[in-house]
Design an enzyme around this catalytic site. Structure first.
Site, PDB file in Angstrom:
ATOM      1  N   VAL A  44      -1.888  -7.822  -5.365  1.00 44.29           N
ATOM      2  CA  VAL A  44      -0.816  -6.993  -5.770  1.00 44.29           C
ATOM      3  C   VAL A  44      -0.462  -7.316  -7.287  1.00 44.29           C
ATOM      4  O   VAL A  44      -0.411  -8.551  -7.565  1.00 44.29           O
ATOM      5  CB  VAL A  44       0.313  -7.221  -4.740  1.00 44.29           C
ATOM      6  CG1 VAL A  44       1.407  -6.558  -5.230  1.00 44.29           C
ATOM      7  CG2 VAL A  44      -0.352  -6.790  -3.398  1.00 44.29           C
ATOM      8  N   SER A  45      -0.204  -6.334  -8.100  1.00 42.81           N
ATOM      9  CA  SER A  45       0.370  -6.672  -9.442  1.00 42.81           C
ATOM     10  C   SER A  45      -0.630  -7.573 -10.296  1.00 42.81           C
ATOM     11  O   SER A  45      -1.806  -7.034 -10.454  1.00 42.81           O
ATOM     12  CB  SER A  45       1.971  -7.306  -9.136  1.00 42.81           C
ATOM     13  OG  SER A  45       2.604  -7.387 -10.417  1.00 42.81           O
TER      14      SER A  45
END
Length: 720
Positions: free
Chosen positions: A289-290
């Site tokens: 994520v990210s």
């Protein structure tokens, strides 16, 4: 040294190494040669475990974190337990769906039976300053083995993905391979000489020794001189490590998988595949994520030996190679600014956001805005730079119209028009500042652009940390100064002060306009800059170029999800243009799903709760769909826009999220919802596209959708 109750067995593993190769098909039980430290801990699944730190799901829901017996000297086990508690996020409540529709306690859309504790062995390792953790559950599926590589989100620590991708993997009896990507919360407090060890504990640099995750590289005499001149400053691994860790993200993810396979082969038991644990016999998914999503994609690009079977990424932070003709269209609107790296769009955003924030006085974070300073920033933005506010536009709009012009400049810079409500909460000059330092491999003593980090007192002046603040940094800090440390404007008139209190040469509060303009010049180098600045800009550019992604995933099945309203990592600078780059490689199976009314955080703070849905719900679904693709041959859904329904209601009292609000991805999106890509041109349906009823996605033989028609089999929290 104080010791706690012995709840598990910790051993140091003898490291017999073998040089790393191109993922040979033959199994190897020898630890890769780049691993320089390896320990193991056995968790019985009762008093302590891999997923919940012995807390169980009930303990993860507690609104207060698990305590330390001595807050000034927490043990490694206590720090780990609190990190696991934080990674699950269940204490936030389930109104937004976390813990009820998705989360570490949810599997195949239903609550996980029991208390969630998972017995097994956890290995901790280091390599070239990067931290790794490998978890092998006792219930590991040795007949159909799988490894999930889950690099840390953002600048967070190595356990940050345990409550999301880690839980998803453990529910499937997979091993999990984590890495901090060479970043994380490591620091040196240059006043006290305190550093952090790899296990999260802290102490004097002399006593931690080679167990230190980072130190500033100064001799004792140099440290003393620096502290005398600029007392109470902190150096961090991300900004001052001199290693440009983003350039190694893909390598670190691949290393985590290689280490996991070697450890599995060291402990081969009955039921293992005849050929041992190799890329040919083991299903391997890289996911994150990210920043972790960007690392998973980097691993996909750098995997030239067939180590990975799939990549799943949520809101990936990507620094892209030059687009060279790749185009992004949203409806009929051509996105003129697309594919910028975070350093560049972040530097622009930092300059514009205080002014643009004045357009949304009801937005979360507005109450903390110094509106006089924000108006001063508006005036300062007027000039000859077409990326900001031109003199001609300012003359037409007048002073009252400058905030609107700042928001329009953000849209020209690639941010979504509807992002205005989120801008004030995302004002974060320390991100581009720290990334510029990292790319330039700057030392803390360079104070690049007049920036430093420190804890501050009541008037914003640097002040000493307490022992408990430093001791708890493994959990409370994410890659910069330990909390509550802040960015310092070293050159503010009147002396160094917190960046948010900085003043300009005229004595007016201006949110350190001087420092932010300096970062912008490093992000967009100017040929007429002074020689010293040009030299730093060249170093920044070289570091940035080492992190760029080309779009070539070598045919690895890849599924990316992102919220359309993302203001931290705008879709026009990440997933959308990356899909275009990938399409020009001529091969591959990449799918991109864009979620309306979702952004970079699943926070349910008042104001966001009524307007946005959690992207973590769709990250969970993406993992499920990729699992069905790998294990059952199911087709991935086409690239598409999923139209969601915000919860509405009164801020702070939004009604509970339901499955009707978050319809699933579909294998047959209507024409108005399809994302089309051809030879580098990406066409995304406009916001005004009419949502239509969506048929559910086939989930193969692994589970039923139930009466709701939902295809969400597991739901995990996507970190911001």
């Amino acid at each position: 040294m104080r010791t706690g109750l012995a709840l598990f067995l910790v051993t140091t593993v003898a490291v017999t190494t073998v040089p790393a190769t191109a993922h040979a098909a033959r199994p190897s039980a020898q630890i890769p040669s780049y691993i320089d430290r390896l320990t193991s801990t056995r968790y019985d699944g009762q008093r302590d475990d891999l997923l919940t730190g012995g807390l169980g799901f009930a303990g993860l829901r507690a609104t207060t974190p698990p305590p330390y017996a001595d807050p000034d000297h927490p043990t490694a086990a206590e720090l780990r337990r609190r990190a696991l508690w934080a990674s699950a996020g269940l204490s936030a409540g389930d109104g937004g769906g976390l813990g009820r529709l998705y989360g570490a306690n949810i599997d195949r859309g239903r609550p996980v039976p029991g208390d969630g504790k998972v017995a097994g062995v956890e290995y901790r390792a280091t390599a070239d300053g990067t931290g790794f953790v490998v978890q092998i559950p006792d219930a590991f599926d040795r007949a159909r083995p799988c490894v999930v590589a889950a690099p840390a989100t953002g600048l967070a620590g190595v356990y940050s993905m345990t409550g999301s991708a880690g839980a998803w993997a453990l529910h499937r009896r997979c091993a999990v391979a984590y890495t901090d990507k060479g970043m994380g919360p490591a620091f040196e407090d240059l006043h006290s000489g305190t550093v952090m060890a790899y296990d999260g504990t802290t102490g004097p640099r002399a006593s931690i020794g080679d167990r230190a995750a980072f130190d500033a590289g100064l001799s004792e005499e140099e440290r003393a001189r620096f502290d005398a001149a600029r007392p109470y400053r902190v150096a961090s691994k991300t900004a001052h490590g001199g290693a440009n860790p983003q350039a190694g993200w893909g390598r670190d993810v691949l290393r985590s998988v290689e280490l996991a396979l070697a450890l599995l082969n060291r402990d081969r038991r009955a039921g293992a595949p005849p050929g041992g644990y190799t890329p040919a016999t083991t299903t391997v998914i890289a996911t994150g994520v990210s920043n972790g999503g960007g690392a998973a994609i980097a691993a996909g690009e750098e995997d030239h030996g067939g180590l990975l079977d799939a990549v799943v990424a949520s809101e990936p932070q990507l620094n892209l190679a030059p687009l060279r003709g790749v185009r992004v269209l949203e409806g009929d609107r051509r996105i003129r600014s697309a594919g910028l790296p975070l350093l560049q769009y972040g530097a622009l955003a930092s300059l514009l956001q205080p002014c643009a924030a004045l357009t949304e006085p009801t937005a979360p974070g507005y109450a903390a805005l110094d509106t006089d300073a924000a108006r001063h920033r508006c005036t300062a933005l007027v000039g000859d730079d077409p990326r900001l506010i031109t003199r001609r536009a300012a003359a037409r709009a007048g002073a009252a119209g400058l905030p609107r012009l700042a928001q329009e400049a953000l849209v020209r810079a690639g941010f979504q028009p509807q992002s205005a409500y989120l801008q004030v909460a995302h004002y974060d000059p320390q991100t581009p500042a720290s990334y510029a330092m990292s790319f330039a491999r700057a030392s803390v003593t360079d104070s690049l652009c007049g920036y430093g980090w420190a804890r501050t007192d009541g008037v914003g002046r640097p002040a000493p940390y307490t022992a408990a603040e430093l001791a708890g940094a493994f959990v409370t800090s994410a890659g910069r100064a330990p909390a509550p440390g802040v960015l310092i404007a070293e050159n503010s008139p009147g002396g160094p002060v917190a960046d948010t209190r900085s003043r300009g040469a005229d004595g007016r509060h201006d949110y350190n306009l001087r420092g932010e303009r300096c970062v912008l010049r490093l992000a967009f180098p100017r040929p007429d800059a002074p020689p010293a600045e040009r030299a730093w800009a060249r170093r920044v550019t070289a570091g940035l170029d080492a992190t760029r992604r080309t779009g070539d995933l070598h045919g690895t099945p890849t599924l990316v999800v992102q919220g359309r309203d993302d203001t931290r990592v705008p879709v026009n600078h990440s997933s959308r243009p990356y899909l275009g780059l990938n399409s020009r490689t001529g091969h591959g199976e990449m799918r991109y799903v864009e979620i309306t009314h979702a952004h970079h955080s699943d926070s349910t703070q008042p104001g966001w709760d009524t307007r946005y849905v959690p992207l973590g719900h769709y990250y969970q679904q993406a993992l499920d769909l990729m699992w069905d693709r790998l294990r059952h041959g199911a087709a991935l859904p086409p690239s598409q826009v999923v139209h969601t329904t915000p919860r509405g209601g009164i801020p702070g009292r939004a009604p509970a999220l339901t499955l009707a609000d978050v319809p699933p991805m579909t294998t047959t999106p209507t024409a108005v919802n399809r994302i089309a890509v051809s030879d580098g041109t990406v066409r995304v349906p406009a916001v005004s596209a009419v949502p239509t009823p969506l048929p559910t996605v086939s989930t193969g033989s692994t589970g039923s959708t139930g009466s709701t028609g939902s295809t969400v089999k597991d739901s995990l929290r996507g970190a911001g």
